[in-house]
Scaffold this active site. Structure first.
Site, PDB file in Angstrom:
ATOM      1  N   ASP A   1      -4.848  10.045   9.188  1.00  0.00           N
ATOM      2  CA  ASP A   1      -3.493   9.647   9.574  1.00  0.00           C
ATOM      3  C   ASP A   1      -2.989  10.389  10.798  1.00  0.00           C
ATOM      4  OD1 ASP A   1      -3.000   7.747   7.495  1.00  0.00           O
ATOM      5  OD2 ASP A   1      -2.901   9.424   6.101  1.00  0.00           O
TER       6      ASP A   1
ATOM      7  N   TYR B   1     -11.087  -2.921   3.846  1.00  0.00           N
ATOM      8  CA  TYR B   1     -10.162  -2.451   4.877  1.00  0.00           C
ATOM      9  C   TYR B   1     -10.974  -2.268   6.165  1.00  0.00           C
ATOM     10  CZ  TYR B   1      -6.176   0.354   6.619  1.00  0.00           C
ATOM     11  OH  TYR B   1      -5.101   0.840   7.315  1.00  0.00           O
TER      12      TYR B   1
ATOM     13  N   GLU C   1       0.866  -1.179   0.000  1.00  0.00           N
ATOM     14  CA  GLU C   1       0.000   0.000   0.000  1.00  0.00           C
ATOM     15  C   GLU C   1       0.902   1.228   0.000  1.00  0.00           C
ATOM     16  OE1 GLU C   1      -3.679   1.947   2.612  1.00  0.00           O
ATOM     17  OE2 GLU C   1      -2.445   0.352   3.470  1.00  0.00           O
TER      18      GLU C   1
END
Length: 267
Positions: free
Chosen positions: A55, A168, A44
């Site tokens: 993030d 995911y 990834e």
């Protein structure tokens, strides 16, 4: 069956994440190759963005290092093109939707197809808005990889039913970063997803030890590790490839072990 989905057919997948152009072009190429050669099933690759809302500070700092190195989307595509001279490792992009939008969805997905980029993880593209990109991505054979979180609740069914490639599964609330505790309902969450689709699941966010990787891959069809790997790049700079290779071999061995991993060790 998509090429990404095929990867999960006979074993648990390990999916490491790194930031493109951190700390520079050549090291990123070497990092991807080291991960691929040491047991990664899918790499990834993060396209740096100015406001990476999903993030934590480790990846945010890596984005800043990449910006200092002069990263652009075309530089990221060039990195992949250079990797392709030596490796056919499956690659997916982690990006934020403004990047392919500004680049042009069709142009962006066409470049992905040309370079064997098999999927896109886009944290800020909700299910309700995916149709502005999904038909274009599908035309070019690029999977849109959805995220399902412990708070997705009633939205799990519609997200899962539309999924391609893999799903995911976010292991905990909040942003990325190494952690020692995960959501308590992950087993139930994965079971709920499997009621609606047979698309594979991979758990990410916070995993950083071999024992955690084994635990999460036992729950799902694979494990994703990001911040721990990005931090190795921060620590070792241009010497990072050999450290990433050693770490990947350790994670791969834990996932593949016949017996559950023992006590967790710091990465």
């Amino acid at each position: 069956m998509s090429k990404l989905r095929e990867i999960f057919t006979d074993h648990k997948a390990f999916i490491p994440f790194i930031v493109a152009d951190d700390p520079n072009f050549a090291t990123t190429v070497a990092n991807v190759l080291a991960l691929a050669d040491s047991g990664a099933d899918i790499v990834e690759l993060g396209i740096p963005f100015s406001d990476p809302s999903a993030d934590g500070p480790v990846i945010q700092d890596a984005d800043l290092r990449a910006f200092a190195a002069g990263v652009t989307p075309d530089v990221v595509f060039d990195i992949v093109a250079t990797v392709r001279e030596r490796s056919s490792v499956p690659i997916v992009f982690l990006t934020y939707v403004n990047i392919p939008f500004k680049y042009g969805y069709a142009r962006f997905c066409q470049r992905c197809q040309e370079l064997g980029i098999l999927g896109l993880v886009i944290p800020d593209l909700p299910y309700e808005e995916r149709n502005e990109l999904a038909p274009i991505a599908s035309r070019y054979g690029v999977d849109l990889i959805p995220l399902i979180t412990p708070t997705s609740a009633h939205r799990v069914q519609k997200i899962a039913e539309a999924a391609t490639g893999f799903i995911y599964v976010v292991s905990a609330l909040g942003i990325t970063g190494q952690r020692d505790e995960f959501a308590h309902n992950l087993t139930n969450l994965v079971a709920q997803i499997r009621q609606y689709t047979d698309v594979p699941t991979a758990i990410g966010f916070g995993i950083h030890t071999p024992a955690q990787a084994r635990e999460m891959s036992d729950l799902a069809d694979g494990a994703i590790i990001g911040s721990a790997i990005v931090d190795l790049v921060r620590q070792h700079g241009t010497a990072a490839p050999r450290y990433l290779a050693a770490y990947t071999r350790e994670i791969r061995a834990a996932i593949d072990a016949e017996e559950p991993a023992a006590a967790a060790k710091p990465a």
